[in-house]
Enzyme design. Sequence first.
Site, PDB file in Angstrom:
ATOM      1  N   LYS A 184       0.836  -1.207   0.000  1.00 38.96           N
ATOM      2  CA  LYS A 184       0.000   0.000   0.000  1.00 38.96           C
ATOM      3  C   LYS A 184       0.868   1.253   0.000  1.00 38.96           C
ATOM      4  O   LYS A 184       0.674   2.159  -0.804  1.00 38.96           O
ATOM      5  CB  LYS A 184      -0.894  -0.023   1.249  1.00 38.96           C
ATOM      6  CG  LYS A 184      -1.467   1.315   1.662  1.00 38.96           C
ATOM      7  CD  LYS A 184      -2.260   1.175   2.959  1.00 38.96           C
ATOM      8  CE  LYS A 184      -2.621   2.504   3.577  1.00 38.96           C
ATOM      9  NZ  LYS A 184      -1.495   3.176   4.240  1.00 38.96           N
ATOM     10  N   ASN A 185       1.842   1.284   0.905  1.00 34.41           N
ATOM     11  CA  ASN A 185       2.629   2.508   1.053  1.00 34.41           C
ATOM     12  C   ASN A 185       3.655   2.712  -0.054  1.00 34.41           C
ATOM     13  O   ASN A 185       4.332   3.725  -0.078  1.00 34.41           O
ATOM     14  CB  ASN A 185       3.308   2.549   2.431  1.00 34.41           C
ATOM     15  CG  ASN A 185       2.284   2.831   3.534  1.00 34.41           C
ATOM     16  OD1 ASN A 185       1.135   3.154   3.238  1.00 34.41           O
ATOM     17  ND2 ASN A 185       2.702   2.700   4.779  1.00 34.41           N
ATOM     18  N   ARG A 244      -4.928  11.064   3.623  1.00 39.95           N
ATOM     19  CA  ARG A 244      -3.671  11.768   3.916  1.00 39.95           C
ATOM     20  C   ARG A 244      -2.693  11.677   2.742  1.00 39.95           C
ATOM     21  O   ARG A 244      -1.965  12.620   2.459  1.00 39.95           O
ATOM     22  CB  ARG A 244      -3.041  11.221   5.201  1.00 39.95           C
ATOM     23  CG  ARG A 244      -1.773  11.987   5.566  1.00 39.95           C
ATOM     24  CD  ARG A 244      -1.331  11.821   6.982  1.00 39.95           C
ATOM     25  NE  ARG A 244      -0.028  12.442   7.192  1.00 39.95           N
ATOM     26  CZ  ARG A 244       0.171  13.692   7.554  1.00 39.95           C
ATOM     27  NH1 ARG A 244      -0.852  14.494   7.742  1.00 39.95           N
ATOM     28  NH2 ARG A 244       1.390  14.175   7.730  1.00 39.95           N
ATOM     29  N   CYS A 300      -5.912   8.459   8.991  1.00 43.50           N
ATOM     30  CA  CYS A 300      -6.122   7.784  10.280  1.00 43.50           C
ATOM     31  C   CYS A 300      -5.996   8.769  11.433  1.00 43.50           C
ATOM     32  O   CYS A 300      -5.104   9.612  11.443  1.00 43.50           O
ATOM     33  CB  CYS A 300      -5.060   6.700  10.479  1.00 43.50           C
ATOM     34  SG  CYS A 300      -5.446   5.156   9.684  1.00 43.50           S
ATOM     35  N   ARG A 359      -1.218  15.025  12.929  1.00 41.56           N
ATOM     36  CA  ARG A 359      -0.628  14.735  11.622  1.00 41.56           C
ATOM     37  C   ARG A 359      -0.485  16.046  10.859  1.00 41.56           C
ATOM     38  O   ARG A 359      -1.173  16.314   9.878  1.00 41.56           O
ATOM     39  CB  ARG A 359      -1.478  13.703  10.883  1.00 41.56           C
ATOM     40  CG  ARG A 359      -1.604  12.465  11.754  1.00 41.56           C
ATOM     41  CD  ARG A 359      -1.974  11.260  11.031  1.00 41.56           C
ATOM     42  NE  ARG A 359      -0.881  10.642  10.327  1.00 41.56           N
ATOM     43  CZ  ARG A 359      -1.053   9.558   9.570  1.00 41.56           C
ATOM     44  NH1 ARG A 359      -2.223   9.025   9.444  1.00 41.56           N
ATOM     45  NH2 ARG A 359      -0.025   9.021   8.958  1.00 41.56           N
ATOM     46  N   PRO A 360       0.467  16.857  11.337  1.00 47.22           N
ATOM     47  CA  PRO A 360       0.668  18.157  10.690  1.00 47.22           C
ATOM     48  C   PRO A 360       1.277  18.003   9.300  1.00 47.22           C
ATOM     49  O   PRO A 360       1.772  16.925   8.946  1.00 47.22           O
ATOM     50  CB  PRO A 360       1.649  18.862  11.637  1.00 47.22           C
ATOM     51  CG  PRO A 360       2.346  17.779  12.365  1.00 47.22           C
ATOM     52  CD  PRO A 360       1.427  16.582  12.391  1.00 47.22           C
ATOM     53  N   ASP A 413       3.353  20.687   8.248  1.00 46.73           N
ATOM     54  CA  ASP A 413       4.326  21.787   8.252  1.00 46.73           C
ATOM     55  C   ASP A 413       5.629  21.445   7.518  1.00 46.73           C
ATOM     56  O   ASP A 413       6.184  22.261   6.793  1.00 46.73           O
ATOM     57  CB  ASP A 413       4.630  22.214   9.700  1.00 46.73           C
ATOM     58  CG  ASP A 413       5.068  21.033  10.573  1.00 46.73           C
ATOM     59  OD1 ASP A 413       4.570  19.915  10.351  1.00 46.73           O
ATOM     60  OD2 ASP A 413       5.918  21.230  11.465  1.00 46.73           O
ATOM     61  N   LEU A 414       6.103  20.208   7.668  1.00 42.91           N
ATOM     62  CA  LEU A 414       7.401  19.858   7.086  1.00 42.91           C
ATOM     63  C   LEU A 414       7.340  19.749   5.564  1.00 42.91           C
ATOM     64  O   LEU A 414       8.314  20.022   4.875  1.00 42.91           O
ATOM     65  CB  LEU A 414       7.936  18.558   7.689  1.00 42.91           C
ATOM     66  CG  LEU A 414       8.162  18.596   9.204  1.00 42.91           C
ATOM     67  CD1 LEU A 414       8.671  17.251   9.709  1.00 42.91           C
ATOM     68  CD2 LEU A 414       9.142  19.707   9.573  1.00 42.91           C
ATOM     69  N   ASP A 462       3.305   0.723  12.507  1.00 42.18           N
ATOM     70  CA  ASP A 462       2.110   0.098  11.923  1.00 42.18           C
ATOM     71  C   ASP A 462       1.929  -1.351  12.389  1.00 42.18           C
ATOM     72  O   ASP A 462       0.854  -1.927  12.231  1.00 42.18           O
ATOM     73  CB  ASP A 462       2.183   0.121  10.391  1.00 42.18           C
ATOM     74  CG  ASP A 462       1.957   1.519   9.834  1.00 42.18           C
ATOM     75  OD1 ASP A 462       1.561   2.405  10.598  1.00 42.18           O
ATOM     76  OD2 ASP A 462       2.175   1.716   8.618  1.00 42.18           O
ATOM     77  N   ILE A 494       6.147   7.064  17.910  1.00 43.52           N
ATOM     78  CA  ILE A 494       5.925   7.895  16.707  1.00 43.52           C
ATOM     79  C   ILE A 494       4.630   8.706  16.797  1.00 43.52           C
ATOM     80  O   ILE A 494       4.616   9.899  16.538  1.00 43.52           O
ATOM     81  CB  ILE A 494       5.877   7.029  15.429  1.00 43.52           C
ATOM     82  CG1 ILE A 494       7.004   5.995  15.442  1.00 43.52           C
ATOM     83  CG2 ILE A 494       5.838   7.884  14.163  1.00 43.52           C
ATOM     84  CD1 ILE A 494       8.202   6.228  14.627  1.00 43.52           C
ATOM     85  N   ARG A 553      -9.467  -0.016   3.528  1.00 42.77           N
ATOM     86  CA  ARG A 553      -8.572   1.033   3.036  1.00 42.77           C
ATOM     87  C   ARG A 553      -7.193   0.463   2.700  1.00 42.77           C
ATOM     88  O   ARG A 553      -6.523   0.963   1.807  1.00 42.77           O
ATOM     89  CB  ARG A 553      -8.381   2.115   4.116  1.00 42.77           C
ATOM     90  CG  ARG A 553      -9.509   3.119   4.201  1.00 42.77           C
ATOM     91  CD  ARG A 553      -9.185   4.178   5.225  1.00 42.77           C
ATOM     92  NE  ARG A 553      -7.807   4.591   5.090  1.00 42.77           N
ATOM     93  CZ  ARG A 553      -7.017   4.958   6.097  1.00 42.77           C
ATOM     94  NH1 ARG A 553      -7.478   4.988   7.325  1.00 42.77           N
ATOM     95  NH2 ARG A 553      -5.774   5.301   5.885  1.00 42.77           N
TER      96      ARG A 553
END
Length: 418
Positions: free
Chosen positions: A22-23, A93, A117, A122-123, A125-126, A304, A326, A397
């Site tokens: 998936k990722n 996301r 999720c 879950r910003p 900004d980066l 995960d 995390i 998902r």
Amino acid sequence: MEKYIINGQKRLSGEIIVSGAKNAALKIFPAAILSDQPCLIKNVPEIEDLARLIEAMKDLGAEITQQKKGEYLVSTKNIKKTEIKPDLAKHLRSSIMLAGPMLARFGEVSLVHPGGCIIGQRPIDLFLEGFQKLGAKMTENGEQYTLKAKKLKGAKIILPKVSVTVTENLMLAATLAEGVTQIKNAAMEPEITALADYLNKNGAKIKGAGTPVITIEGVKSLSAGEFTLIPDRIETGTLTILGLITNSQITIKNCNPEHIENLLYSLNKAGANLEIGNDYITTYLSKLKGTNIVTHEYPGFPTDLQPPFTVLMTQANGLSLIHETIFEGRLFYTDILNQMGANIIMCDPHRVVVMGPTTLQARRLVSPDLRAGITLVLAALVAQGTTILENIYQINRGYENIVSRLQNLGADIKQINE
Ligand code: UD1
């Protein structure tokens, strides 16, 4: 509403084939935007998150057609729009993965703050900071961000935090930038190495993917061709835990055990009886003992796989300290396991202690998120009685046809719509 009905305590047996990652899929499809040539992607998992991403890419003007099961032809030649559809972005996301390639190829992208999720803050900004380092100008209009750059420029970027999708996004954007980009404190997940392999195969000049320093020499354009996705390491680990928690002998095939070495280390410490080949894992009846884990970026213990490992420890003898470093909201599902009869004490949002073994009892449950969702399936498969699990969209998902694949192993699980 769709639900799973699961009768627990059945022994499983047989073989199960791991899907494409998936990722990796959620990054390779967006990477296809960097080239105006069509790309054939193979070993693609049939999962909802990817279906939503494909919808978002089609909305931009991409042509994506399924050639046969697991194979997609992606052509981004006719992309016209630069605004990622807000109602798709809000629920996915990974929609942010479109930002880097869109900016690099078309010089502009607009997006709203992405969803996903609910496992902690879950910003983004980066991402935004990184794109600006590469020369993009950003404007904000309510919840919408617009980034523009006639031509991105290579830059030195140090990430204050190790982030998988930030590393990947900046790598994608820098591929077509002018000059050299260096990403320091980069994430090292196998999906990042796979993404760099895809890009390099098509003319990119990326060195160091899979290490904390990635150097990207920008190129003018990329070609495209065929690419096969790596096996899903999170599914591999989850299925290994499935075999162990149900005391079953099952073989997990078409996987890469090297990608889950840290899980295998912890399972070995817990006393798991496994046979590990180059591309398969077989689980055997095991007498497990409590084992501590600390999640960490790759090659550490994957966050995960923390929820599946935690439920496994409810069946192990003794104490296990689970330390999630995390995400700060990724242990709340343990309360649901307690409702089923587990004995888990939360020390703080990052740490729980599991006291095992405990007999789990079936309940009516609601899946809170993707990884906790599959964990409740594991819990239900070992529990006494019939579990009704709702909100299974969360599981679909990220896991392809999980009901029929588990049924093939002899699991008593079915999906109903009522
Ligand atoms: C990816 C994986 C997800 C996995 C996670 C951690 C994908 C599609 N998802 O998610 O399955 O759980 O890695 O291994 O590949 N952060 C910031 N600012 C940002 C972005 C992130 O502070 O702009 C923080 C996050 O809040 C988190 C940490 O960085 O604390 C790591 O998250 P990150 O690696 O970015 O996770 P994802 O890439 O979203």
